[in-house]
Design a protein around this motif. Structure first.
Motif, PDB file in Angstrom:
ATOM      1  N   ARG A   1      10.399   8.641 -11.694  1.00  0.00           N
ATOM      2  CA  ARG A   1      11.658   8.155 -12.263  1.00  0.00           C
ATOM      3  C   ARG A   1      12.767   8.053 -11.216  1.00  0.00           C
ATOM      4  O   ARG A   1      13.808   7.463 -11.480  1.00  0.00           O
ATOM      5  CB  ARG A   1      12.126   9.110 -13.372  1.00  0.00           C
ATOM      6  CG  ARG A   1      11.204   9.155 -14.569  1.00  0.00           C
ATOM      7  CD  ARG A   1      11.754  10.136 -15.587  1.00  0.00           C
ATOM      8  NE  ARG A   1      10.825  10.339 -16.691  1.00  0.00           N
ATOM      9  CZ  ARG A   1      10.885  11.368 -17.531  1.00  0.00           C
ATOM     10  NH1 ARG A   1      11.807  12.286 -17.381  1.00  0.00           N
ATOM     11  NH2 ARG A   1      10.018  11.470 -18.509  1.00  0.00           N
ATOM     12  N   CYS A   2      12.572   8.666 -10.054  1.00  0.00           N
ATOM     13  CA  CYS A   2      13.629   8.737  -9.035  1.00  0.00           C
ATOM     14  C   CYS A   2      13.973   7.346  -8.492  1.00  0.00           C
ATOM     15  O   CYS A   2      13.088   6.535  -8.226  1.00  0.00           O
ATOM     16  CB  CYS A   2      13.135   9.643  -7.912  1.00  0.00           C
ATOM     17  SG  CYS A   2      14.212   9.648  -6.483  1.00  0.00           S
ATOM     18  N   ILE A   3      15.271   7.072  -8.317  1.00  0.00           N
ATOM     19  CA  ILE A   3      15.678   5.799  -7.717  1.00  0.00           C
ATOM     20  C   ILE A   3      16.236   6.005  -6.309  1.00  0.00           C
ATOM     21  O   ILE A   3      16.907   5.136  -5.755  1.00  0.00           O
ATOM     22  CB  ILE A   3      16.690   5.028  -8.605  1.00  0.00           C
ATOM     23  CG1 ILE A   3      17.938   5.872  -8.862  1.00  0.00           C
ATOM     24  CG2 ILE A   3      16.049   4.585  -9.917  1.00  0.00           C
ATOM     25  CD1 ILE A   3      19.102   5.080  -9.463  1.00  0.00           C
ATOM     26  N   ASN A   4      16.001   7.191  -5.755  1.00  0.00           N
ATOM     27  CA  ASN A   4      16.378   7.507  -4.370  1.00  0.00           C
ATOM     28  C   ASN A   4      17.862   7.299  -4.057  1.00  0.00           C
ATOM     29  O   ASN A   4      18.222   6.798  -3.004  1.00  0.00           O
ATOM     30  CB  ASN A   4      15.525   6.705  -3.394  1.00  0.00           C
ATOM     31  CG  ASN A   4      14.133   7.275  -3.352  1.00  0.00           C
ATOM     32  OD1 ASN A   4      13.946   8.428  -2.988  1.00  0.00           O
ATOM     33  ND2 ASN A   4      13.161   6.480  -3.777  1.00  0.00           N
ATOM     34  N   CYS A   5      18.685   7.733  -4.971  1.00  0.00           N
ATOM     35  CA  CYS A   5      20.128   7.610  -4.740  1.00  0.00           C
ATOM     36  C   CYS A   5      20.626   8.678  -3.770  1.00  0.00           C
ATOM     37  O   CYS A   5      21.733   8.568  -3.256  1.00  0.00           O
ATOM     38  CB  CYS A   5      20.875   7.723  -6.059  1.00  0.00           C
ATOM     39  SG  CYS A   5      20.798   9.377  -6.755  1.00  0.00           S
ATOM     40  N   THR A   6      19.844   9.749  -3.583  1.00  0.00           N
ATOM     41  CA  THR A   6      20.151  10.908  -2.710  1.00  0.00           C
ATOM     42  C   THR A   6      21.318  11.774  -3.200  1.00  0.00           C
ATOM     43  O   THR A   6      21.825  12.597  -2.444  1.00  0.00           O
ATOM     44  CB  THR A   6      20.409  10.511  -1.231  1.00  0.00           C
ATOM     45  OG1 THR A   6      21.650   9.787  -1.145  1.00  0.00           O
ATOM     46  CG2 THR A   6      19.279   9.678  -0.641  1.00  0.00           C
ATOM     47  N   ARG A   7      21.720  11.608  -4.438  1.00  0.00           N
ATOM     48  CA  ARG A   7      22.773  12.491  -4.947  1.00  0.00           C
ATOM     49  C   ARG A   7      22.313  13.948  -4.893  1.00  0.00           C
ATOM     50  O   ARG A   7      23.075  14.848  -4.552  1.00  0.00           O
ATOM     51  CB  ARG A   7      23.110  12.141  -6.394  1.00  0.00           C
ATOM     52  CG  ARG A   7      24.052  10.969  -6.535  1.00  0.00           C
ATOM     53  CD  ARG A   7      24.296  10.664  -8.006  1.00  0.00           C
ATOM     54  NE  ARG A   7      25.622  10.155  -8.220  1.00  0.00           N
ATOM     55  CZ  ARG A   7      26.405  10.453  -9.256  1.00  0.00           C
ATOM     56  NH1 ARG A   7      25.990  11.250 -10.198  1.00  0.00           N
ATOM     57  NH2 ARG A   7      27.599   9.946  -9.374  1.00  0.00           N
ATOM     58  N   CYS A   8      21.043  14.203  -5.246  1.00  0.00           N
ATOM     59  CA  CYS A   8      20.556  15.591  -5.292  1.00  0.00           C
ATOM     60  C   CYS A   8      20.476  16.204  -3.896  1.00  0.00           C
ATOM     61  O   CYS A   8      20.894  17.344  -3.682  1.00  0.00           O
ATOM     62  CB  CYS A   8      19.202  15.672  -5.995  1.00  0.00           C
ATOM     63  SG  CYS A   8      17.931  14.600  -5.303  1.00  0.00           S
ATOM     64  N   THR A   9      19.977  15.448  -2.934  1.00  0.00           N
ATOM     65  CA  THR A   9      19.835  16.007  -1.588  1.00  0.00           C
ATOM     66  C   THR A   9      21.212  16.202  -0.956  1.00  0.00           C
ATOM     67  O   THR A   9      21.457  17.200  -0.285  1.00  0.00           O
ATOM     68  CB  THR A   9      18.970  15.098  -0.692  1.00  0.00           C
ATOM     69  OG1 THR A   9      19.560  13.807  -0.648  1.00  0.00           O
ATOM     70  CG2 THR A   9      17.562  14.953  -1.224  1.00  0.00           C
TER      71      THR A   9
ATOM     72  N   LEU B   1      23.718  15.436 -11.824  1.00  0.00           N
ATOM     73  CA  LEU B   1      23.998  14.406 -10.817  1.00  0.00           C
ATOM     74  C   LEU B   1      23.003  13.264 -10.875  1.00  0.00           C
ATOM     75  O   LEU B   1      23.349  12.111 -10.608  1.00  0.00           O
ATOM     76  CB  LEU B   1      23.929  15.023  -9.416  1.00  0.00           C
ATOM     77  CG  LEU B   1      25.115  15.867  -8.974  1.00  0.00           C
ATOM     78  CD1 LEU B   1      24.794  16.560  -7.661  1.00  0.00           C
ATOM     79  CD2 LEU B   1      26.341  14.992  -8.801  1.00  0.00           C
ATOM     80  N   CYS B   2      21.758  13.573 -11.192  1.00  0.00           N
ATOM     81  CA  CYS B   2      20.697  12.563 -11.159  1.00  0.00           C
ATOM     82  C   CYS B   2      21.003  11.453 -12.178  1.00  0.00           C
ATOM     83  O   CYS B   2      21.184  11.717 -13.359  1.00  0.00           O
ATOM     84  CB  CYS B   2      19.371  13.232 -11.480  1.00  0.00           C
ATOM     85  SG  CYS B   2      17.992  12.074 -11.411  1.00  0.00           S
ATOM     86  N   PRO B   3      21.077  10.202 -11.719  1.00  0.00           N
ATOM     87  CA  PRO B   3      21.452   9.115 -12.647  1.00  0.00           C
ATOM     88  C   PRO B   3      20.301   8.652 -13.521  1.00  0.00           C
ATOM     89  O   PRO B   3      20.456   7.724 -14.313  1.00  0.00           O
ATOM     90  CB  PRO B   3      21.889   8.002 -11.689  1.00  0.00           C
ATOM     91  CG  PRO B   3      21.148   8.259 -10.433  1.00  0.00           C
ATOM     92  CD  PRO B   3      20.902   9.724 -10.342  1.00  0.00           C
TER      93      PRO B   3
ATOM     94  N   HIS C   1      10.467  10.321  -2.382  1.00  0.00           N
ATOM     95  CA  HIS C   1      11.083  11.066  -3.477  1.00  0.00           C
ATOM     96  C   HIS C   1      11.624  12.383  -2.925  1.00  0.00           C
ATOM     97  O   HIS C   1      11.220  12.812  -1.836  1.00  0.00           O
ATOM     98  CB  HIS C   1      10.082  11.312  -4.603  1.00  0.00           C
ATOM     99  CG  HIS C   1       8.900  12.142  -4.210  1.00  0.00           C
ATOM    100  ND1 HIS C   1       8.936  13.511  -4.147  1.00  0.00           N
ATOM    101  CD2 HIS C   1       7.648  11.782  -3.841  1.00  0.00           C
ATOM    102  CE1 HIS C   1       7.754  13.962  -3.771  1.00  0.00           C
ATOM    103  NE2 HIS C   1       6.949  12.941  -3.577  1.00  0.00           N
ATOM    104  N   PRO C   2      12.505  13.081  -3.652  1.00  0.00           N
ATOM    105  CA  PRO C   2      13.029  14.346  -3.141  1.00  0.00           C
ATOM    106  C   PRO C   2      11.983  15.454  -3.189  1.00  0.00           C
ATOM    107  O   PRO C   2      11.084  15.431  -4.034  1.00  0.00           O
ATOM    108  CB  PRO C   2      14.188  14.678  -4.083  1.00  0.00           C
ATOM    109  CG  PRO C   2      14.130  13.720  -5.187  1.00  0.00           C
ATOM    110  CD  PRO C   2      13.082  12.714  -4.945  1.00  0.00           C
ATOM    111  N   SER C   3      12.135  16.404  -2.287  1.00  0.00           N
ATOM    112  CA  SER C   3      11.201  17.531  -2.254  1.00  0.00           C
ATOM    113  C   SER C   3      11.838  18.679  -1.488  1.00  0.00           C
ATOM    114  O   SER C   3      12.821  18.482  -0.761  1.00  0.00           O
ATOM    115  CB  SER C   3       9.912  17.078  -1.552  1.00  0.00           C
ATOM    116  OG  SER C   3       9.061  18.179  -1.350  1.00  0.00           O
TER     117      SER C   3
END
Ligand code: SF4
Ligand code: FES
Length: 571
Positions: free
Chosen positions: A170-178, A220-222, A200-202
């Motif tokens: 589902r991730c769109i790689n916006c990088t808000r989480c990182t 934060l994740c959209p 994807h984030p990890s």
């Protein structure tokens, strides 16, 4: 003031402003995913595209150029620009999708690309109903998908840490989480791994995402890529009522939304307050949901665990007060109770007994706090106890000094009651408690106290900021003023329940402590000078400077209902 133009309308600005940020709170809507006002601007989602142009200036005279119809001559950029990192400047002209076919087509294209590998999970996704990708696809996306190949599959249900689960597809790689772990919590625990459509984030191999603030990445994740282990699949967003409140986990008093279904708290999410918690809250505060339903005192109990009607219980307490009204009484206030309840107890202490003592037990947990939001003082209202003259003591005080008093009255301090319950059983006394404790059946009168989300009340945080807290949960004995204060999403205009998931099991027979104190005083022939919340609020305002600027209002201001991570309304 310098001016610029969006879609043919003039706007004024001051200083430096980013275009996307400027539009928040105006009627202009620019969709976006990766931008967040508290973090760096990576411009990687490309959703906030707009057309930008600048009015031409005469190079020799430096004057603005107008055409024969006195309209500004604008030199438009060759391609759309990202609004999130474009600075507003004088003479700037902007076209959003409302006036530009180019922007419309570009944003439709961005959404089509984002959805190429995004699974069609909406019917089972926790984010559905409050998902920017879903909302903006519905509003601005292409009608259907032209993609006929198989989607790329990525790992699902990855336990990033104890509280956060990742669905990488589902991730769109916006990088808000990182960016959150790099720039806000500074744990640096998340990064984007792999390349192209596989990324994807990890966390690093063997590292758990156990940051004390890890769950902020869920808000934060959209999209629904990051979900909370504690509340995932428990309720759809539209099945819950949300009400602005505060967290009672420490003296910071972070602003929150409390989300309930079946009159049960399902989750807490942070509410923006730049003076206190900015956009965030800690995981411990979020996970504190069971406290509102487990082990609750509901209804009055007399010594021997005998349930009695409210009226009889209050009368018994009044008789006890009358009997000991000439003796030395210990009044134990609480840093968990509202300012109103501590105030009511203080007012009562002035009218009965002699050589009384007013104390409250301090609950400091050394090392729990940090330099971000968490504080060592684990209570939400110690400041108002101190302000009202309660002496700060530890739980040993009761063990050592209780024998000096003829009677005690204790309000809303479960932790202290857990430690000192046995001691209290040796003396006559009245306890206002929200949870049962050891030996609670041995106190003379046990009165059921409403918790902070079950009544209206004021809490003063460590910065000395008073915060007005609303009633979130229904209780058995609702007064008209309580109904008025409840989040209106619960009742429709004809005062009929909208909340189809109301469960009577979770509606407790409790009352605000200040209200019970007032009733008991009245039965004992003492007039405390207030009956309604409005009246006690007025008296406190008169007596204490800190409350002077506060306004009494049953209604929750409309602007309180705002998604703190994205600029669209949540109710
Ligand atoms: S998991 Fe969510 S917040 Fe993180 S990069 Fe992906 S879409 Fe963005
Ligand atoms: S590129 Fe502007 S919000 Fe993502």
């Amino acid at each position: 003031m310098p001016k610029f133009n969006i879609d043919g309308k003039e706007y004024e600005f001051e200083g430096k402003a980013l275009l996307l940020q400027y539009t928040f709170g105006t009627e202009v809507e620019i969709p976006y995913f990766c931008y967040h006002p508290a973090m760096s601007v990576p411009t990687n989602c490309r959703m906030c595209l707009v057309e930008v142009g600048y009015q031409r200036k005469n190079r020799e005279t430096g004057e603005w150029v107008f055409d024969e119809n006195q309209k500004p001559v604008v030199d438009w950029g060759r391609k759309p620009a990202t609004a999130c990192n474009t600075q507003v400047s004088e003479g700037m002209f902007v076209k959003t999708r409302a006036t530009s076919e180019v922007v419309k087509t570009a944003q439709e294209g961005v959404l089509e690309y984002l959805l190429v590998n995004h699974p069609l999970d909406c019917p089972i996704c926790d984010q559905a109903g409050e998902c920017p990708l879903q909302i903006w696809t519905y509003k601005y996306g292409p009608e259907g998908s032209r993609f006929e190949e198989s989607k790329v599959h990525k790992p699902k249900r990855i336990e990033l840490g104890p509280n956060v689960i990742l669905d990488a597809e589902r991730c769109i790689n916006c990088t808000r989480c990182t960016r959150f772990t790099e720039e806000i919590s500074h744990s640096h625990q998340l990064t984007i791994i792999s390349r192209g459509d596989k990324n994807h984030p990890s966390t690093a191999p063997g590292v758990s995402f156990d940051d004390a603030y890890s769950m902020n990445v869920i808000d934060l994740c959209p999209v629904g890529a990051l979900t909370a282990r504690q509340s995932r699949f428990k309720a759809r967003a539209w099945e819950m009522n949300s009400t602005p409140s505060i967290c009672n986990g420490c003296s910071k008093g972070c602003n929150t939304y409390v989300w309930i279904r079946d009159n049960k708290v399902i989750r807490h999410t942070p509410k923006e307050n730049l003076a206190i918690n900015q956009y965030w809250m800690c995981d411990a505060g979020r996970l504190n949901t069971e406290q509102y339903t487990e082990n609750r005192v509901s209804g009055v109990k007399l010594k021997g665990d005998i349930p009695v009607a409210f009226e009889s219980g209050l009368r018994k307490a009044a008789d006890l007060i009358k009997h000991h009204s000439k003796g030395r009484i210990l009044f134990v206030g609480s840093p968990y109770a509202s300012a109103e309840s501590n105030y009511a107890l203080k007012e009562l202490s002035k009218k009965i007994g002699k050589d009384n003592e007013m104390v409250f037990v301090n609950h400091t947990e050394k090392g729990w706090g940090d330099s971000f939001l968490r504080r060592d003082d684990r209570t939400p209202n110690a400041a108002s106890c101190k302000m009202m003259g309660y002496k700060e003591v530890d739980a040993h005080f009761l063990k050592e000094k209780l024998h000096l008093f003829e009677m005690y009255i204790v309000i809303e301090d479960d932790i202290m009651l857990k430690e000192a319950g046995e001691i209290l059983s040796h003396k006559p006394g009245i306890v206002f408690a929200s949870h049962y404790f050891e030996e609670s059946e041995r106190v003379e009168v046990l009165l059921p106290a409403a918790m902070h989300i079950e009544s209206q009340g004021i809490y003063v945080n460590e910065q000395n900021i008073p915060q007005y807290v609303r009633q979130v949960k229904e209780i058995r004995q609702m007064s008209p003023e309580m109904w008025m204060g409840l989040s209106k999403s619960r009742l429709d205009k004809g005062a009929v329940y909208k909340d189809k998931w109301r469960d009577i099991e979770n509606v407790f027979d409790v009352l605000p402590t200040w209200h019970m104190i007032d009733k008991i005083a009245e039965m004992a022939g003492i007039n405390l000078g207030f009956e309604s919340h409005k009246e006690i609020f007025g008296k406190m305002k008169h007596d204490y400077e800190v409350f002077k600027t506060m306004k009494f209002s049953y209604k929750i201001p409309k602007e309180s209902f705002k998604n703190t991570q994205f600029e669209f309304a949540i109710t």
